[in-house]
Design an enzyme around this catalytic site. Structure first.
Site, mmCIF file in Angstrom:
data_model
loop_
_atom_site.group_PDB
_atom_site.id
_atom_site.type_symbol
_atom_site.label_atom_id
_atom_site.label_comp_id
_atom_site.label_asym_id
_atom_site.label_seq_id
_atom_site.Cartn_x
_atom_site.Cartn_y
_atom_site.Cartn_z
ATOM 1 N N ILE A 182 0.841 -1.198 0.000
ATOM 2 C CA ILE A 182 0.000 0.000 0.000
ATOM 3 C C ILE A 182 0.883 1.257 0.000
ATOM 4 O O ILE A 182 0.665 2.189 -0.783
ATOM 5 C CB ILE A 182 -0.973 -0.028 1.203
ATOM 6 C CG1 ILE A 182 -1.886 -1.246 1.078
ATOM 7 C CG2 ILE A 182 -1.806 1.251 1.281
ATOM 8 C CD1 ILE A 182 -2.747 -1.541 2.293
ATOM 9 N N ASP A 241 11.112 2.471 6.683
ATOM 10 C CA ASP A 241 10.782 1.052 6.666
ATOM 11 C C ASP A 241 12.093 0.303 6.844
ATOM 12 O O ASP A 241 12.886 0.187 5.910
ATOM 13 C CB ASP A 241 10.102 0.658 5.336
ATOM 14 C CG ASP A 241 9.560 -0.772 5.358
ATOM 15 O OD1 ASP A 241 10.178 -1.626 6.024
ATOM 16 O OD2 ASP A 241 8.535 -1.028 4.709
ATOM 17 N N ARG A 275 -3.820 0.440 10.844
ATOM 18 C CA ARG A 275 -4.465 -0.270 11.944
ATOM 19 C C ARG A 275 -4.610 0.642 13.153
ATOM 20 O O ARG A 275 -3.720 1.463 13.427
ATOM 21 C CB ARG A 275 -3.635 -1.487 12.379
ATOM 22 C CG ARG A 275 -3.960 -2.743 11.618
ATOM 23 C CD ARG A 275 -5.400 -3.216 11.886
ATOM 24 N NE ARG A 275 -5.764 -4.357 11.068
ATOM 25 C CZ ARG A 275 -6.290 -4.281 9.835
ATOM 26 N NH1 ARG A 275 -6.523 -3.122 9.275
ATOM 27 N NH2 ARG A 275 -6.597 -5.382 9.186
ATOM 28 N N ASP A 330 -8.936 6.115 9.666
ATOM 29 C CA ASP A 330 -9.908 5.130 9.180
ATOM 30 C C ASP A 330 -10.034 3.965 10.150
ATOM 31 O O ASP A 330 -10.975 3.190 10.089
ATOM 32 C CB ASP A 330 -9.432 4.605 7.809
ATOM 33 C CG ASP A 330 -10.428 3.642 7.171
ATOM 34 O OD1 ASP A 330 -11.640 3.968 7.180
ATOM 35 O OD2 ASP A 330 -10.014 2.584 6.668
ATOM 36 N N GLU A 339 -12.866 -0.898 17.643
ATOM 37 C CA GLU A 339 -13.857 -0.664 16.586
ATOM 38 C C GLU A 339 -15.116 -1.459 16.898
ATOM 39 O O GLU A 339 -14.993 -2.612 17.318
ATOM 40 C CB GLU A 339 -13.284 -1.091 15.224
ATOM 41 C CG GLU A 339 -12.094 -0.215 14.833
ATOM 42 C CD GLU A 339 -11.511 -0.536 13.449
ATOM 43 O OE1 GLU A 339 -12.136 -1.303 12.690
ATOM 44 O OE2 GLU A 339 -10.433 -0.010 13.135
ATOM 45 N N HIS A 386 -13.488 2.553 9.074
ATOM 46 C CA HIS A 386 -12.728 1.436 8.488
ATOM 47 C C HIS A 386 -13.221 1.122 7.068
ATOM 48 O O HIS A 386 -13.691 0.017 6.787
ATOM 49 C CB HIS A 386 -12.815 0.197 9.386
ATOM 50 C CG HIS A 386 -11.664 -0.746 9.177
ATOM 51 N ND1 HIS A 386 -11.132 -1.507 10.187
ATOM 52 C CD2 HIS A 386 -10.913 -1.063 8.078
ATOM 53 C CE1 HIS A 386 -10.140 -2.243 9.722
ATOM 54 N NE2 HIS A 386 -9.983 -1.979 8.433
ATOM 55 N N LEU A 387 -13.077 2.147 6.207
ATOM 56 C CA LEU A 387 -13.569 2.014 4.832
ATOM 57 C C LEU A 387 -12.463 1.763 3.819
ATOM 58 O O LEU A 387 -12.725 1.728 2.615
ATOM 59 C CB LEU A 387 -14.300 3.318 4.424
ATOM 60 C CG LEU A 387 -15.585 3.666 5.160
ATOM 61 C CD1 LEU A 387 -16.183 4.955 4.606
ATOM 62 C CD2 LEU A 387 -16.594 2.525 5.021
HETATM 63 N N1 LIG Z 1 -7.966 0.414 6.322
HETATM 64 C C1 LIG Z 1 -8.153 -0.721 5.673
HETATM 65 O O1 LIG Z 1 -9.273 -1.096 5.372
HETATM 66 C C2 LIG Z 1 -6.993 -1.551 5.281
HETATM 67 C C3 LIG Z 1 -5.869 -1.614 6.074
HETATM 68 N N2 LIG Z 1 -4.810 -2.394 5.704
HETATM 69 C C4 LIG Z 1 -3.645 -2.424 6.569
HETATM 70 O O2 LIG Z 1 -2.564 -1.734 5.924
HETATM 71 C C5 LIG Z 1 -1.333 -2.223 6.432
HETATM 72 C C6 LIG Z 1 -0.287 -2.335 5.343
HETATM 73 O O3 LIG Z 1 -0.717 -3.251 4.352
HETATM 74 P P1 LIG Z 1 0.222 -3.698 3.135
HETATM 75 O O4 LIG Z 1 0.897 -2.526 2.537
HETATM 76 O O5 LIG Z 1 -0.603 -4.577 2.270
HETATM 77 O O6 LIG Z 1 1.267 -4.590 3.912
HETATM 78 P P2 LIG Z 1 2.753 -4.970 3.471
HETATM 79 O O7 LIG Z 1 3.097 -6.127 4.293
HETATM 80 O O8 LIG Z 1 2.886 -5.059 1.979
HETATM 81 O O9 LIG Z 1 3.607 -3.712 3.958
HETATM 82 C C7 LIG Z 1 3.860 -3.415 5.292
HETATM 83 C C8 LIG Z 1 5.231 -2.768 5.357
HETATM 84 O O10 LIG Z 1 5.465 -2.354 6.692
HETATM 85 C C9 LIG Z 1 6.856 -2.552 6.958
HETATM 86 N N3 LIG Z 1 7.059 -2.607 8.398
HETATM 87 C C10 LIG Z 1 6.856 -3.637 9.255
HETATM 88 N N4 LIG Z 1 7.169 -3.278 10.512
HETATM 89 C C11 LIG Z 1 7.579 -1.985 10.441
HETATM 90 C C12 LIG Z 1 8.026 -1.051 11.409
HETATM 91 N N5 LIG Z 1 8.123 -1.398 12.702
HETATM 92 N N6 LIG Z 1 8.342 0.196 10.995
HETATM 93 C C13 LIG Z 1 8.246 0.546 9.680
HETATM 94 N N7 LIG Z 1 7.847 -0.307 8.717
HETATM 95 C C14 LIG Z 1 7.505 -1.546 9.095
HETATM 96 C C15 LIG Z 1 7.201 -3.840 6.249
HETATM 97 O O11 LIG Z 1 8.589 -3.924 5.945
HETATM 98 C C16 LIG Z 1 6.377 -3.723 4.987
HETATM 99 O O12 LIG Z 1 7.152 -3.194 3.924
HETATM 100 C C17 LIG Z 1 -1.675 -3.553 7.124
HETATM 101 O O13 LIG Z 1 -1.691 -3.373 8.528
HETATM 102 C C18 LIG Z 1 -3.092 -3.834 6.710
HETATM 103 O O14 LIG Z 1 -3.814 -4.575 7.615
HETATM 104 C C19 LIG Z 1 -4.810 -3.117 4.542
HETATM 105 C C20 LIG Z 1 -5.900 -3.078 3.705
HETATM 106 C C21 LIG Z 1 -7.098 -2.322 4.033
HETATM 107 O O1 LIG Z 2 -12.506 -6.060 5.525
HETATM 108 C C1 LIG Z 2 -12.333 -4.853 5.581
HETATM 109 O O2 LIG Z 2 -13.128 -4.038 5.122
HETATM 110 C C2 LIG Z 2 -11.061 -4.328 6.244
HETATM 111 C C3 LIG Z 2 -9.859 -4.560 5.399
HETATM 112 C C4 LIG Z 2 -8.607 -4.506 6.184
HETATM 113 O O3 LIG Z 2 -8.462 -3.786 7.132
HETATM 114 C C5 LIG Z 2 -7.518 -5.396 5.763
HETATM 115 O O4 LIG Z 2 -7.626 -6.000 4.693
HETATM 116 O O5 LIG Z 2 -6.524 -5.504 6.508
#
Ligand SMILES: NC(=O)C1=CN([C@@H]2O[C@H](COP(=O)(O)OP(=O)(O)OC[C@H]3O[C@@H](n4cnc5c(N)ncnc54)[C@H](O)[C@@H]3O)[C@@H](O)[C@H]2O)C=CC1
Ligand SMILES: O=C(O)CCC(=O)C(=O)O
Length: 527
Positions: free
Chosen positions: A150, A169, A230, A254, A259, A279-280
């Protein structure tokens, strides 16, 4: 016919796939107790973020073969309990990447131009243009915390909008950051120099309360913070206070510690400088179709006896090879995790040496397992046996594989050497006759200890009294020692000490250990 329980709203595309092989019951809004009651009749459970899959539910799920999370984060599933019970947990690591990144970008722009409040004011019958003079993002500095899927997408879009990019990172290579147009910096510098800070990291013990009062105090008074990752990464009370006192410019959230957000949360009473969404991040039609299909296909496959492609807890390798190598995979994962934690940051090179009878085997699953362990600190549940190699490559980790069948200290053993930005470390481990794992060498010092959940490693000068001092120091912090071993090459030379602990090490104790005369280094490790 197997039965699948879908306990959160899931796109019809996913339900259609499940219906091909199973009876599908959609029952949303169930309480924990209701779930515990009905789960025994189901073979699979499909959820989004609304269902918390507790140990109790897992224990009751005697038929359960798979839990599918239609999204990325599996922090709402008790994965260790599922693993212990042999239940596969799968997710959709990429299905909602774009949706979450676009939500973060939308939050950044909305925050800059007060769009939600301005919209509200017009709908309430006013025409106020003076209260909503915003700021441009062009040429401003965006600090991205977490440059994974992301964060990388956010970087590309923000770069196109003319923003300057900083990233923090510790698990990403400078080359990868460069490629994304980001300057890789330490967290302090990112906090001090950013006009916008966006979080894209998982919630882990290291990231909990990362943005606390101390961090907020380092930031510019105009900084705008976006959290679409998160809840719990930001200290909500400290954030609300900083916003109320005008010590920071704005925040768009978000996700929340709890929650749904509590009715009396101080965040709810903030003015136009705060935007709150429920949480959208993943709530787009496209993302919901993606994650529903991705996870439904995996549930279907597992119910048909096939491997899952994004299992967070079970290797997705060929069943035959898997059975034979399973004990060594666990050894490799433990050692990878250990050497990664000893390296304490970005690893540039991992040398994997298969020794003894292990040298006769296909090295690929072993290397993948070692990488899974190594990357698990950074990626947690996102890394699995399928994506570990790709993730390592993207992070610029070079792998060298070697074999030495002549090393026969143990029947089969594995040696890992990590060259990292903060130093080099090596570990060796072996399987005993009964399949038990032993760590047999740390940084070339011979030892013989089983891996345990909480461990303490020291590097010190071999001299009288040092072991006693560490023992009493741990005692004074009420930490119980389960076992202790010292490894040395020469008397009164350099030595390592390995302690298995019954309790986690409290904050501050490492600094105290470092003060003990003769101690050169101390590391805590969680396996
Ligand atoms: N608001 C929502 O609905 C959504 C939230 N998320 C959340 O977004 C977050 C990121 O998702 P992705 O990019 O797919 O994950 P990802 O695993 O591709 O990237 C996470 C990055 O964080 C880095 N990281 C880990 N620990 C760290 C630290 N202590 N300090 C700095 N960097 C660190 C990792 O090296 C990695 O590059 C996840 O927690 C996920 O659950 C994901 C999808 C939807
Ligand atoms: O299911 C959802 O809408 C939340 C998505 C999310 O936070 C995630 O994929 O980590």
């Amino acid at each position: 016919m197997p039965k699948v329980l879908v306990s959160d709203p899931i796109d019809q595309a996913g339900l259609d796939i499940l219906s091909q092989v199973a009876q599908v019951d959609v029952k949303t809004g169930l309480s924990n107790e209701e779930l515990v009651q009905i789960i025994p009749e189901y073979d699979a459970l499909m959820i989004r973020s609304g269902t918390r899959v507790t140990q109790e539910i897992i224990e009751a799920g005697n038929q359960l073969k798979i839990i599918g999370r239609a999204g990325v984060g599996v922090d709402n599933v008790d994965v260790p309990s599922a693993t212990r019970k042999g239940i596969v947990v799968v997710n959709s690591p990429e299905g909602n990447t774009i949706a979450a990144a676009e939500h973060a970008l939308a939050m950044m722009l909305s925050l800059s131009r007060y769009i939600p409040d301005a919209n509200h004011s017009v709908k309430n019958g006013t025409w106020d243009r003076k209260s909503y003079v915003g700021a441009e993002v062009y040429k401003k500095t965006l600090g991205i915390v977490g440059l994974g899927k992301i964060g990388s997408h956010v970087a590309a879009a923000a770069k196109a909008m003319g923003m300057k990019l900083l990233a923090y990172d510790p698990f990403i290579s400078i080359e990868r950051a460069d490629h994304l147009g980001c300057r890789l910096v330490d967290m302090d510098l990112l906090f001090r120099e950013s006009d916008y800070i966006t979080l894209h990291i998982p919630k882990t013990p290291e990231t909990a309360n990362l943005i606390n009062a101390e961090a907020l105090a380092k930031m510019k008074p105009t900084v705008r913070i976006i959290n679409c990752a998160r809840g719990g990464i930001i200290d909500e009370a400290a954030l609300a206070e900083a916003l109320k006192e005008g010590r920071i410019g704005g925040a768009a959230l978000d996700v929340y510690e709890n929650e749904p957000l509590e009715a009396d949360s101080p965040l709810r009473s903030l003015g136009k400088q705060a935007i709150l969404t429920p949480h959208l991040g993943a709530s787009t039609a496209e993302a919901q179709i993606n994650v529903a299909i991705d996870v439904a296909e995996q549930i279907r496959d597992v119910l048909l006896g096939l491997p899952a492609r994004s299992a967070v807890n079970i290797p997705g390798l060929y069943p035959d090879a898997l059975e034979k190598l399973r004990p060594y995979l666990q050894l490799a994962e433990n050692l990878g995790n250990l050497v990664g934690q000893l390296a304490g940051g970005r690893v540039e090179l991992l040398n994997v040496r298969l020794q003894g009878e292990l040298a006769d085997n296909n090295s690929q699953p072993i290397v993948v397992a070692a990488l899974k362990g190594l990357l698990s600190q950074a990626l947690r549940e996102r890394v699995n046996y399928v994506n570990a190699s790709i993730e390592a490559k993207e992070r610029g980790i070079r792998i060298i594989e070697t074999r030495d069948g002549s090393i026969r200290d143990y029947t089969g053993s594995l040696h890992l050497e990590a060259k990292g930005a903060l130093g080099d470390h090596s570990v060796t481990g072996a399987l005993l006759g009964d399949g038990e794992i032993r760590i047999t060498d740390i940084d070339e010092f011979p030892i013989n200890v089983p891996p345990t959940h909480h461990m303490l490693f020291t590097r010190h000068r071999d001299m009288p009294g040092i072991i006693g001092k560490i023992g009493s120091l741990l005692g004074s912090f009420n930490v119980n020692i389960a076992s202790m071993q010292v490894g040395r090459k020469i008397v009164r030379g350099d030595a390592v000490m390995v302690l298995s602990l019954d309790d986690p090490l409290p904050e501050g104790i490492l600094a105290e250990i470092m003060k003990v005369p003769g101690i050169r280094d101390a590391y805590t490790v969680m396996l």
